[in-house]
Design a protein around this motif. Sequence first.
Motif, PDB file in Angstrom:
ATOM      1  N   GLY A   1       0.777  -1.230  -0.013  1.00 13.17           N
ATOM      2  CA  GLY A   1      -0.033  -0.036  -0.014  1.00 13.17           C
ATOM      3  C   GLY A   1       0.929   1.202   0.027  1.00 13.17           C
ATOM      4  O   GLY A   1       2.063   1.085  -0.025  1.00 13.17           O
ATOM      5  N   ASP A   2       0.189   2.285   0.073  1.00 11.43           N
ATOM      6  CA  ASP A   2       0.970   3.647  -0.180  1.00 11.43           C
ATOM      7  C   ASP A   2       1.953   3.761   1.353  1.00 11.43           C
ATOM      8  O   ASP A   2       2.763   4.247   1.400  1.00 11.43           O
ATOM      9  N   GLY A   3       1.003   3.308   2.344  1.00  8.57           N
ATOM     10  CA  GLY A   3       1.921   3.457   3.647  1.00  8.57           C
ATOM     11  C   GLY A   3       3.020   2.553   3.624  1.00  8.57           C
ATOM     12  O   GLY A   3       3.993   2.724   3.910  1.00  8.57           O
ATOM     13  N   ASP A   4       2.388   1.331   3.586  1.00  3.94           N
ATOM     14  CA  ASP A   4       3.347   0.067   3.529  1.00  3.94           C
ATOM     15  C   ASP A   4       4.557   0.260   2.721  1.00  3.94           C
ATOM     16  O   ASP A   4       5.733  -0.062   3.123  1.00  3.94           O
TER      17      ASP A   4
ATOM     18  N   LEU B   1       1.534  -1.429  -6.142  1.00  5.01           N
ATOM     19  CA  LEU B   1       1.255  -0.650  -4.874  1.00  5.01           C
ATOM     20  C   LEU B   1      -0.048   0.117  -5.067  1.00  5.01           C
ATOM     21  O   LEU B   1      -0.302   0.819  -5.938  1.00  5.01           O
ATOM     22  N   PHE B   2      -0.899  -0.403  -4.080  1.00  7.55           N
ATOM     23  CA  PHE B   2      -2.101   0.025  -4.128  1.00  7.55           C
ATOM     24  C   PHE B   2      -2.308   1.483  -3.624  1.00  7.55           C
ATOM     25  O   PHE B   2      -2.060   1.402  -2.178  1.00  7.55           O
ATOM     26  N   ASN B   3      -2.338   2.454  -4.288  1.00  8.71           N
ATOM     27  CA  ASN B   3      -2.412   3.588  -3.731  1.00  8.71           C
ATOM     28  C   ASN B   3      -3.607   4.274  -3.525  1.00  8.71           C
ATOM     29  O   ASN B   3      -4.321   4.640  -4.540  1.00  8.71           O
ATOM     30  N   ASN B   4      -4.172   4.200  -2.302  1.00  6.25           N
ATOM     31  CA  ASN B   4      -5.531   4.994  -2.149  1.00  6.25           C
ATOM     32  C   ASN B   4      -5.345   6.201  -1.108  1.00  6.25           C
ATOM     33  O   ASN B   4      -6.138   6.703  -0.755  1.00  6.25           O
ATOM     34  N   GLN B   5      -4.103   6.878  -1.089  1.00  4.81           N
ATOM     35  CA  GLN B   5      -3.818   7.852  -0.542  1.00  4.81           C
ATOM     36  C   GLN B   5      -4.243   8.123   1.147  1.00  4.81           C
ATOM     37  O   GLN B   5      -4.778   9.022   1.175  1.00  4.81           O
ATOM     38  N   ILE B   6      -4.143   6.861   1.782  1.00  6.44           N
ATOM     39  CA  ILE B   6      -4.744   6.805   3.069  1.00  6.44           C
ATOM     40  C   ILE B   6      -4.333   5.653   3.546  1.00  6.44           C
ATOM     41  O   ILE B   6      -4.007   4.702   3.250  1.00  6.44           O
ATOM     42  N   TYR B   7      -4.169   5.682   4.981  1.00  2.00           N
ATOM     43  CA  TYR B   7      -4.262   4.439   5.812  1.00  2.00           C
ATOM     44  C   TYR B   7      -5.315   3.951   5.984  1.00  2.00           C
ATOM     45  O   TYR B   7      -6.114   4.269   6.815  1.00  2.00           O
ATOM     46  N   GLY B   8      -5.638   2.779   5.457  1.00  2.00           N
ATOM     47  CA  GLY B   8      -7.034   1.872   5.520  1.00  2.00           C
ATOM     48  C   GLY B   8      -7.125   1.380   6.736  1.00  2.00           C
ATOM     49  O   GLY B   8      -7.945   1.616   7.564  1.00  2.00           O
ATOM     50  N   LEU B   9      -6.019   0.353   6.631  1.00  2.00           N
ATOM     51  CA  LEU B   9      -6.049  -0.537   8.189  1.00  2.00           C
ATOM     52  C   LEU B   9      -6.304  -0.020   9.324  1.00  2.00           C
ATOM     53  O   LEU B   9      -6.961  -0.447  10.414  1.00  2.00           O
TER      54      LEU B   9
END
Lengths: 627, 627, 337, 337
Positions: free
Chosen positions: C96-99, C122-130
């Motif tokens: 992810g974008d954070g990971d 890299l799944f970029n959702n521009q946020i920390y989802g989890l």
Amino acid sequence: MTETAQPARPLQRLDHVVIRFAGDSGDGMQLTGDRFTSASALFGNDLATLPDFPAEIRAPAGTVHGVSAFQVHISDHDIHTPGDAANVLVAMNPAALRSELHLVEPGGTILVNVDTFDERNLKKAGYSSNPLEDGTLAGYTVYEVPMTSMTVEAVADLGVKPRDADRSKNFFALGLLSWMYSRPLEPTRRWVEARFGRNEKVLAANQAALQAGWNFGETAELFEHRFEVAPATLEPGTYTSVTGNTALAWGLVAASQLADMPLFLGSYPITPASDILHELSKHKRFGVRTFQAEDEIAGIGAALGAAYGGHLGVTTTSGPGLSLKAETLGLAVSLELPLLVVDIQRGGPSTGLPTKTEAADLLQALYGRHGEAPLPVVAAYSPSHCFFAAIEAARIALKYRTPVILLSDGYLANGAEPWRLPDVADLPDIRTTFATEPNHLAEDGTAEFWPYKRDPDTLARDWAIPGTPGLMHRIGGIEKQDGRGDISYEPANHERMVHLRAAKIAGIADDIPPVTVDGDDDADLLVLGWGSTWGSISAAVERVRARGRRIARAHLVHLSPFPANLGEVLGRYRKVLVPEMNLGQLTRLVRAEFLVDAEVVSKVQGVPFTAGELERRFLAALDELEA
Amino acid sequence: MTETAQPARPLQRLDHVVIRFAGDSGDGMQLTGDRFTSASALFGNDLATLPDFPAEIRAPAGTVHGVSAFQVHISDHDIHTPGDAANVLVAMNPAALRSELHLVEPGGTILVNVDTFDERNLKKAGYSSNPLEDGTLAGYTVYEVPMTSMTVEAVADLGVKPRDADRSKNFFALGLLSWMYSRPLEPTRRWVEARFGRNEKVLAANQAALQAGWNFGETAELFEHRFEVAPATLEPGTYTSVTGNTALAWGLVAASQLADMPLFLGSYPITPASDILHELSKHKRFGVRTFQAEDEIAGIGAALGAAYGGHLGVTTTSGPGLSLKAETLGLAVSLELPLLVVDIQRGGPSTGLPTKTEAADLLQALYGRHGEAPLPVVAAYSPSHCFFAAIEAARIALKYRTPVILLSDGYLANGAEPWRLPDVADLPDIRTTFATEPNHLAEDGTAEFWPYKRDPDTLARDWAIPGTPGLMHRIGGIEKQDGRGDISYEPANHERMVHLRAAKIAGIADDIPPVTVDGDDDADLLVLGWGSTWGSISAAVERVRARGRRIARAHLVHLSPFPANLGEVLGRYRKVLVPEMNLGQLTRLVRAEFLVDAEVVSKVQGVPFTAGELERRFLAALDELEA
Amino acid sequence: MSDAPTTTRKDWASDQEVRWCPGCGDYSILAAVQLLLPELGVRPENTVFLSGIGCAARFPYYMNTYGLHSIHGRAPAIATGLAMARPDLDVWVVTGDGDGLSIGGNHLIHALRRNVNITILLFNNQIYGLTKGQFSPTSEIGKVTKSTPFGSLDAPFNPLSVAIGAEATFVARTHDMDRKHMMETFRRAHEHRGAAFVEVYQNCNVFNDGAFGAITAKDKRSEMLIDLRHGEPIRFGPEGERGVVLDAQGHARVVDVADVGADALLVHDEQRAEPSLAFALSRLSRGPFEPTPIGVFRAVERPEYGASVSAQLAAAQDQHGPGDLAELLRSGATWEV
Amino acid sequence: MSDAPTTTRKDWASDQEVRWCPGCGDYSILAAVQLLLPELGVRPENTVFLSGIGCAARFPYYMNTYGLHSIHGRAPAIATGLAMARPDLDVWVVTGDGDGLSIGGNHLIHALRRNVNITILLFNNQIYGLTKGQFSPTSEIGKVTKSTPFGSLDAPFNPLSVAIGAEATFVARTHDMDRKHMMETFRRAHEHRGAAFVEVYQNCNVFNDGAFGAITAKDKRSEMLIDLRHGEPIRFGPEGERGVVLDAQGHARVVDVADVGADALLVHDEQRAEPSLAFALSRLSRGPFEPTPIGVFRAVERPEYGASVSAQLAAAQDQHGPGDLAELLRSGATWEV
Ligand SMILES: Cc1ncc(C[n+]2csc(CCOP(=O)(O)OP(=O)(O)O)c2C)c(N)n1
Ligand SMILES: Cc1ncc(C[n+]2csc(CCOP(=O)(O)OP(=O)(O)O)c2C)c(N)n1
Ligand code: SF4
Ligand code: SF4
Ligand SMILES: [Mg+2]
Ligand SMILES: [Mg+2]
């Protein structure tokens, strides 16, 4: 009709009740529980809560993995735990029933949202037949309430979209439970207004659902009586309901004020610690700087940098983050700079059970660094105690120029209790002094600043922060010459420094309260606790004593160093039991330190001890001692 | 004239001698010591060495910070340590004399390169007057040898540049010492040839300097006699001289061969572990993959990735690196994959004393991870034992599917000893088996692979590596359902898994040799050691026994779990002393585990115990016991 | 690959219940991957999905392949070891974008420069989802989140610029609303020998809903997405009426084709060894609110790390034969007693 | 700054003996810094030098300022905290190619994107000095070192490309053989508000002697060093006979001025917000063996992180007054007993 209207049903008095709200992650159960708690707190009950939610944000709707629950224990007397088993379960769907039923006391009450008990949901929950019909619930008092449809009906006239209508059903449940347990609706109404004020339709829907739930209780023929749990007779004062993480955040703000130093938080989000970052991010008025770092190492690094600059440096995390901070913690030990590391423990090892509680980071807190790198460890024991523990940890850090690890856990972090607010004026002064003048005369008479010159009592080193004219100096992680602080590879100096660092930490034992024993003087059995087991131990010890058995208990806030009298205290009892949410970490420490045959009572299930579990264990130990 | 010529001076027999070479970092003292050691080894002496160099690459020439030393102990009998005090000091400059003099026995012999004792160098070394003249060396036998000028003279005809000429003076010193102690020159000559073959002038200069040193001894009237240390009567066999790091690297290669698995090293350079990376990088013929990662976390990460793929995954580091690897180690515990983590301990905390030895990472090895994350810990006790310890660590890792920490330290890493080479055929078979078939029948009869299904004896899980058809599965750091391995947040399952992981590690106690006691059956005092204290303890115990006192000793290779009989052994003695290069870490462990009042004998000076220190301490304890 | 037995989507789906939020963009990425793999002629047992921590990182559980759900940010490092040890495997990293860019940024850039044979999504959702909604290193300045109630102050990374600055040999972008484009992009990434880096714009409908809506919504795509095609002039718009030019300072700009003429348009060249062109294209859009290139930005050949490592081993063995343990122990000076 | 009391080089030198190898390039960098600081009108007590671990990282000990010699790779993170907490200080970070780009790469790029007010000097000697000679992330492919006896296989980072890819606002390069150029470059870096990144080519005469000799030796400089000057056409060579052009694909190339004409030369513009030009210039040289630009590649304005953080605090206090603890404790629902 309002909640002050005469109840149409007889009122039965209870001294306490444990209610468990359970539904899908999307059903808003945490909010429902929270509101019920708040109303009960305002009503004057003593209470304790246990939120219990899955690690997934929103697991597939309707599955047992997606069930989110909130347990609240309300009482007319002083209580310590969220309750062993639930007296009442509110199950918003079949999955909630399936996953939570085993937590309900035999003969308990179950309210189900019967609208959700269709074939699809039953299957998703893993039921092959309908538990409402197949005898699964024999022995329980079951109320089948069509919560969804009644909510939809209640909001029908408001022009709310069906999805939003369905979303209000938790307020229906809340209204119904408020009626059942004679909770005032007013605080909830006010809260709904404040929260949804901007969104008129949702606001109206929620209010309507809330009232509809209440009305349903009032009018439906289903319920034989209402219950009442009277206010507890608590010490007079102003109360608020607080979770451990909020209390901890506030404690950090308080510490900053009491130390007269700006607060700097360097942190990286991680469950269940993130809420401290969230809370502190709001308090810019207090001059609090919050920094969401790129990782845990940068979080502690930035906090250390700020500490070096004279701020109260703090980093907050959970187990995996504590592991990552090990090296920088060692640097802080070597630099002898004040720094707070807050570890909200969760289930491990590795990613483990991120949303569940555990207390298995104690040995890591003590020993999780290379070399001899001692530091103080402080543990909070209740949600409100997190406030005071934060101040105490800061006091030690500043006075002794040392990193301090403050341990809390997922249970304290998210659990709430009523807190009689302290008078701010009574909080301790924890200010420290920065050096402003040279502290050493060189042989040739020049005045110098020696960064590792120590206070003879505390062994704390003199601390000059950048910006102070004339006291420029260099420090680092390489071994330092005693006093001067320059790099030194000299063997005897290294040993001296290793001993000095150890002695400084050990000496804190004289600066903390002795451990107090609560209980029967002539007891044979001492229960020694630390951290969040406090509530369960308190309840269990009370029960044991209520049975006329003799038992003593002590609870440690300081895990490193131990209070000076701990060895003496442990020596007084024939048997020492140590309840721990790990495999026996404090047990190991006291065995090594005092050579007492302490025995662990271990539970590592991601959930706290119940009072009943401990009671049984204590009784068994007493029986053994007496045999 | 060759070294076989009749000595012109009487030959005095010594049973052992301790020589310390000291000079500037640029003076080549490590090489000189190494060569002297090699020649002595080939000659058949028993020996032990202690290199001692600064953390700076090359501190300013002529200063005490820049002094690099190498101590070698050669003997005609079995010895265990590099010697307490030096009998002979070779000081190449004033700084070397100043920093090393206190390590010379009273009345010892000192050879100085008198050419360097000019005002500038004396001042750099911090001498205000010339120690050769001011009585500083009263009581020592001092030989002032113009090493620089004689070397320059010896190479004058070779057309060597003055700088290179000066650089050869260590070979002069080596030649002189070789003469004094009757070491053959031939092996050194051969080595010089091999090493400098490409650079003819340097080769010639070094050979000339070597011979000049020898000749100087032979012809100068300075020396009354030569000495001889006869070969030791060692067990017959083929011997080589090996440092701990080389032995460890070879042990890893051996483990890879014995396991029939390719070796993968993921590492990040760090003193004193880097040499293992260097050594293994050479052995591409053995199919060894070495990966210099971007940091320690990537080092262990890559090793874990390779392990997951079925390689023997290893990572090597020192304290700061071990701290950084904590989180990934926890993951490896959770994944239950074999992985070796080699920690060459050095002085801490933090950067500490990077080039000095210490053994203070033991508690971190055991407890330096969040959550309950138990793993086996193995410690090597001598340079050559590093070879076997590596194989043993790999055996445990593979058999039990677990990360293992292997502890060595700076002293073992760089110290050398003669090693009787084992017969490769006698080394253990440590092969493991990968799953190739499903191991479980589902209710519906489908054959499945359950990655957490365990061997009932070892509790090791079944291990299928990627590439195996039909056994695809997912593992991770979240708690896993017993057997199946799917994610599970279920309370009872978590507790079961925590206990299973602990039981697996504890069970290894039955698969390791019981600890053996060496010494007097009826002794009151047991000395319990671990790691590199082995040599010093052995020597000290021999001395105590030589005085007719009763004493027993035991040495632990397995620190987690302990050998099954350890508790029983400790219980047999009135007193247990634990020499440790830390503040008492093993002491703490045995106290907690067995409630024995074990007492630490601590030294944290970056240098090993001397036999004399321990002897005195043991005698004092015996006196006390007898009083 | 024609002799590889064929698989179907079903063969690639594990028996695990997918536990993302309903409506999450991750579902469509999963579908794209599961639909693509049968087309590639590869085998589930030779495929490994590795991940760190985050919503995205749950991906491996849903694939019926070998899978390792590791720890936050470390997947590229673990994958490096696996790919070096096992060149026979297909190694995918899902992050992810954070990971991938926050805690794991260093491992990511080092894997890219080394050109390790892994395919990174890299799944970029521009946020920390989890962790329930904090800003990430790709969130826009001013973003109000749980940890930034007054708006974030951190300038975001452009993941493609980071990758190109780190010597990446394959760099691409796609988005979760276009299965075909995802499949095509993943196929190209998989084909690439070395480290392939793909940014996937992914909608987190719970914590950052609609972050990419302005460019990925069906009715916006033709004006807002610039589909890069190797060797072709870069044009977009419903009628191809807009295009991209490079100015004299190497700055890529969007223009009306009518204004500059079709010949002035920049011709996309993904194969230039020199990465400046790919870099300039990565800067074309400052965020998902202006016309944004998707597709393959860069795809160049450079020795693959694992292969080079294996070649060194093979060369040593060819030259001197396999190692002999007894000989190794005797490789220093030895003597007999 | 005219009212700041003047200092001399002596005021900036600590009493610690400098412990680098004789001949190490670090000495001349130290001299350049100690000579520059008196010119800047700053005060030793308001200056902090922070470092990680490595030979370079010993730097703080030799400065009579506040100094923190921390742990390997973490200096940019520690500096971020210090600079946020204490905007009144001048914070310098001294790092090496291993410290800054290997273990510390992530902190470095995040400090750059956030534009924290620190001045970062990266001493690039293309080797690990302190650990006695292993290859580093800037070492060339094929390098034979202790850990790569058969030659290294890792493609190196270009530190400037990494920095530019990470949104750096100030990027420059200088070398240890030219004191004047170093001083000028450091002066510019110090002036910059935000994160300034300076790569310093530094000779490690013990483990990588002469790594930059082909371009920094006195007699090579005029042909091999390209001195970038803002607003001027990029030209070099003893007679200015060579220059740099940008081709149609944004690729910077060295040309003979005679071949292209002076007007075709690229005019350096360090102030372009769009970083593609700076990036292209960073790619001009693939290593210190071909003509290599030095000087300031990029110097643009962007809000400085610490200042933005302070501004948020000030705004909150302006609007609502300073926080009151008693009020905070009562900010939730309260009740009286
Ligand atoms: C060492 C560590 N630090 C922090 C966390 C908490 N954590 C889990 S996922 C995550 C960020 C997820 O963001 P991203 O990578 O963007 O993934 P997404 O959930 O958005 O798909 C964090 C901070 C953790 N699990 N481990
Ligand atoms: C955590 C940690 N890992 C490894 C080391 C060992 N180490 C010290 S300096 C260094 C690299 C130095 O290289 P560079 O940063 O280029 O500095 P130089 O010595 O070349 O100036 C390493 C690997 C360490 N001190 N700490
Ligand atoms: S939180 Fe966002 S990214 Fe995570 S599963 Fe839900 S929608 Fe997807
Ligand atoms: S090893 Fe190299 S970089 Fe380090 S001090 Fe010596 S010459 Fe300088
Ligand atoms: Mg994300
Ligand atoms: Mg370097």
